[in-house]
Design an enzyme around this catalytic site. Structure first.
Site, PDB file in Angstrom:
ATOM      1  N   ARG A 139       0.826  -1.211   0.000  1.00  0.00           N
ATOM      2  CA  ARG A 139       0.000   0.000   0.000  1.00  0.00           C
ATOM      3  C   ARG A 139       0.862   1.264   0.000  1.00  0.00           C
ATOM      4  O   ARG A 139       0.472   2.288  -0.543  1.00  0.00           O
ATOM      5  CB  ARG A 139      -0.974   0.004   1.185  1.00  0.00           C
ATOM      6  CG  ARG A 139      -1.756   1.298   1.289  1.00  0.00           C
ATOM      7  CD  ARG A 139      -3.073   1.189   2.043  1.00  0.00           C
ATOM      8  NE  ARG A 139      -3.053   0.303   3.175  1.00  0.00           N
ATOM      9  CZ  ARG A 139      -2.405   0.526   4.311  1.00  0.00           C
ATOM     10  NH1 ARG A 139      -1.711   1.633   4.489  1.00  0.00           N
ATOM     11  NH2 ARG A 139      -2.452  -0.357   5.288  1.00  0.00           N
ATOM     12  N   ASP A 146      -5.625  17.977 -16.317  1.00  0.00           N
ATOM     13  CA  ASP A 146      -5.973  16.626 -16.768  1.00  0.00           C
ATOM     14  C   ASP A 146      -5.453  16.501 -18.199  1.00  0.00           C
ATOM     15  O   ASP A 146      -6.004  17.090 -19.125  1.00  0.00           O
ATOM     16  CB  ASP A 146      -7.492  16.423 -16.681  1.00  0.00           C
ATOM     17  CG  ASP A 146      -7.919  15.012 -17.099  1.00  0.00           C
ATOM     18  OD1 ASP A 146      -7.167  14.347 -17.834  1.00  0.00           O
ATOM     19  OD2 ASP A 146      -9.031  14.596 -16.708  1.00  0.00           O
ATOM     20  N   LYS A 175      -6.619   5.146 -20.208  1.00  0.00           N
ATOM     21  CA  LYS A 175      -6.875   5.565 -21.581  1.00  0.00           C
ATOM     22  C   LYS A 175      -5.597   5.429 -22.421  1.00  0.00           C
ATOM     23  O   LYS A 175      -5.146   4.328 -22.623  1.00  0.00           O
ATOM     24  CB  LYS A 175      -7.446   6.986 -21.574  1.00  0.00           C
ATOM     25  CG  LYS A 175      -8.557   7.201 -20.504  1.00  0.00           C
ATOM     26  CD  LYS A 175      -9.833   6.438 -20.784  1.00  0.00           C
ATOM     27  CE  LYS A 175     -10.826   6.469 -19.623  1.00  0.00           C
ATOM     28  NZ  LYS A 175     -11.178   7.795 -19.143  1.00  0.00           N
ATOM     29  N   TYR A 177     -14.439  16.033 -17.969  1.00  0.00           N
ATOM     30  CA  TYR A 177     -14.809  14.661 -17.613  1.00  0.00           C
ATOM     31  C   TYR A 177     -15.830  14.726 -16.473  1.00  0.00           C
ATOM     32  O   TYR A 177     -15.510  15.217 -15.387  1.00  0.00           O
ATOM     33  CB  TYR A 177     -13.562  13.869 -17.213  1.00  0.00           C
ATOM     34  CG  TYR A 177     -13.928  12.503 -16.711  1.00  0.00           C
ATOM     35  CD1 TYR A 177     -14.439  11.545 -17.576  1.00  0.00           C
ATOM     36  CD2 TYR A 177     -13.813  12.180 -15.374  1.00  0.00           C
ATOM     37  CE1 TYR A 177     -14.821  10.310 -17.124  1.00  0.00           C
ATOM     38  CE2 TYR A 177     -14.191  10.936 -14.917  1.00  0.00           C
ATOM     39  CZ  TYR A 177     -14.696  10.011 -15.796  1.00  0.00           C
ATOM     40  OH  TYR A 177     -15.082   8.789 -15.331  1.00  0.00           O
TER      41      TYR A 177
HETATM   42  C1  LIG Z   1     -11.692   8.370 -17.945  1.00  0.00           C
HETATM   43  C2  LIG Z   1     -11.277   9.734 -17.575  1.00  0.00           C
HETATM   44  C3  LIG Z   1     -11.090  10.097 -16.220  1.00  0.00           C
HETATM   45  C4  LIG Z   1     -11.357   9.126 -15.089  1.00  0.00           C
HETATM   46  O1  LIG Z   1     -10.443   8.071 -15.097  1.00  0.00           O
HETATM   47  P1  LIG Z   1     -10.758   6.577 -14.542  1.00  0.00           P
HETATM   48  O2  LIG Z   1      -9.486   5.869 -14.848  1.00  0.00           O
HETATM   49  O3  LIG Z   1     -11.946   6.074 -15.324  1.00  0.00           O
HETATM   50  O4  LIG Z   1     -11.050   6.707 -13.092  1.00  0.00           O
HETATM   51  C5  LIG Z   1     -10.655  11.375 -15.949  1.00  0.00           C
HETATM   52  N1  LIG Z   1     -10.419  12.270 -16.930  1.00  0.00           N
HETATM   53  C6  LIG Z   1     -10.607  11.967 -18.225  1.00  0.00           C
HETATM   54  C7  LIG Z   1     -10.324  12.991 -19.262  1.00  0.00           C
HETATM   55  C8  LIG Z   1     -11.040  10.692 -18.590  1.00  0.00           C
HETATM   56  O5  LIG Z   1     -11.237  10.396 -19.886  1.00  0.00           O
END
Ligand SMILES: *Cc1c(COP(=O)(O)O)cnc(C)c1O
Length: 386
Positions: free
Chosen positions: A57, A182, A207, A109
């Site tokens: 952890r 992000d 992603k 998002y």
């Molecule tokens: C999918 C996504 C998230 C969230 O990520 P998870 O891995 O699904 O928790 C945040 N920001 C963007 C731009 C995303 O496409």
């Protein structure tokens, strides 16, 4: 991360990623690292840990290589993997204190504004929401001495509006706040926010970083290893939103081909956007690579080598036309998520619900690495339905 010769050349990002920093297993000479599933690590007779690793952890050997590679690709001082993009995102806000003020874009998002309103604000954060892409609006919402953090996403889900990172960072810093970006959609292949002044970069590594729709993962990269970053790491270590070792191994494997995938996806997305722009059944194609897109001038400046693999189509016939169109598609999989090698299409309105700021006539398209002519042909035959 040594080749054993002490003479590693200063390599370009493509080279660093393909070689996963050139690590060779000292025990076996293996080029691919072993999966390290251990939850615990031994101590010596003096009760000191044998390595910096103690308990999964807190810190796993499985994180060392993907974190080091991601920190290098983003030009940051440190990186930390999390169980998901949302676990990484929420750690950024949980490292703040009740009473702190944050400024966040409205149309991004969708889970983040939702979590802030439903969880973080009742917990004690104050949040202001501003239009996406609009730096003067963001600057006006900052309260010097009170705002601790501004959060932007660029290009932003699912409209692909672009925000000028350097201008947003300058505004945040003038108010004494940090800027978090992000960078999921652009990836470090196309945009490196820390070089533009950002303090924290977030990835849903689910992603593009992983790229194969088979790992849920999140990551943060910090410009500085400072007290704030220690608080962010604390959220992971103490609260436990950690990634499993096998997921970390898969993520590193995915990152080795990041540059090839993102460049191909960007090239195909530009070809698709250009092909369907001005289609009589479309209101518009949202893609920052199109010269008349509202974000094009900024994107041209802050994105290098492409505009990403994400675009959206808005239908003149509204939600009904968008849904009739997706029903006919053969190659594009009707599914959520993005950034994988297979092309996906999604009606965000159905997923986000009626209070979402996302237009109901919009379909989000994640372009994969299939032959672009096959993708264009599939979309063409979808229009026959409407
Ligand atoms: C999918 C996504 C998230 C969230 O990520 P998870 O891995 O699904 O928790 C945040 N920001 C963007 C731009 C995303 O496409």
């Amino acid at each position: 991360m040594s080749n054993g010769h002490g003479n590693e050349p200063k390599n370009r990002p493509e080279t660093l990623a393909a070689r996963a920093l050139g690590w060779i297993d000292p025990a076996t000479g293996a080029v691919s690292p072993p999966v390290q599933p251990s939850t615990t690590y031994a101590r010596g007779p003096d009760y000191k840990l044998l390595t910096p690793h103690g308990y999964l952890r807190a810190e796993s050997a499985a994180y060392d290589q993907p974190e080091a590679l991601l920190a290098k690709l983003e030009g940051g001082a440190a990186a930390a993997l999390f169980a998901s993009g949302m676990a990484a995102t929420t750690a950024v806000f949980q490292a703040l204190k009740p009473g702190d003020h944050v400024v966040v874009q409205e149309s991004i998002y969708f889970n983040l504004p939702k979590w802030l309103r439903e969880w973080a604000v009742p917990w004690g954060l104050e949040a202001s929401f501003v239009p996406t892409g609009d730096v003067p609006a963001l600057a006006a919402a900052l309260r010097p001495g009170k705002t601790r953090l501004a959060w932007i996403e660029t290009p932003a889900n699912p409209t692909w509006l672009v925000t000028d990172i350097a201008a947003a960072a300058a505004a945040a810093h003038r108010a004494g706040a940090l800027l978090a970006v992000d960078n999921t959609a652009a990836s470090p292949v196309l945009t490196r926010p820390i070089e533009l002044g950002a303090d924290i970069v977030m990835h849903s590594a689910t992603k593009y970083l992983n790229g194969h729709s088979d790992v849920l993962a999140g990551a943060l990269v910090a410009a500085r290893d400072d007290d704030y970053w220690k608080r962010v790491k604390y959220v992971r270590t103490r609260a436990g939103a950690v990634m499993g070792p096998f997921e970390a191994w898969l993520l590193l494997r995915g990152m080795r081909t990041l540059h090839l995938r993102v460049r191909q996806q960007s090239q195909s997305a530009l070809a698709i956007a250009t092909h369907f722009k001005g289609h009589p059944k479309l209101l518009r194609v949202c893609y920052p690579g199109l010269p008349d897109d509202p974000g094009h001038a900024v994107a041209k400046r802050q994105m290098q080598g492409g505009y990403g693999g994400m675009l959206s189509l808005r239908f003149k016939g509204g939600a009904a036309a968008a849904l009739a169109f997706v029903a006919r598609l053969q190659l594009f999989v009707r599914a959520t998520s993005l950034g994988g090698v297979e092309s996906l299409v999604e009606h965000r309105g159905t997923i986000e619900g009626p209070d979402s700021p996302t237009p109901q006539d919009l379909l989000r398209v994640s372009v994969g690495i299939e032959h672009v002519d096959d993708l264009i042909a599939d979309l063409e035959q979808g229009f026959a339905a409407i």
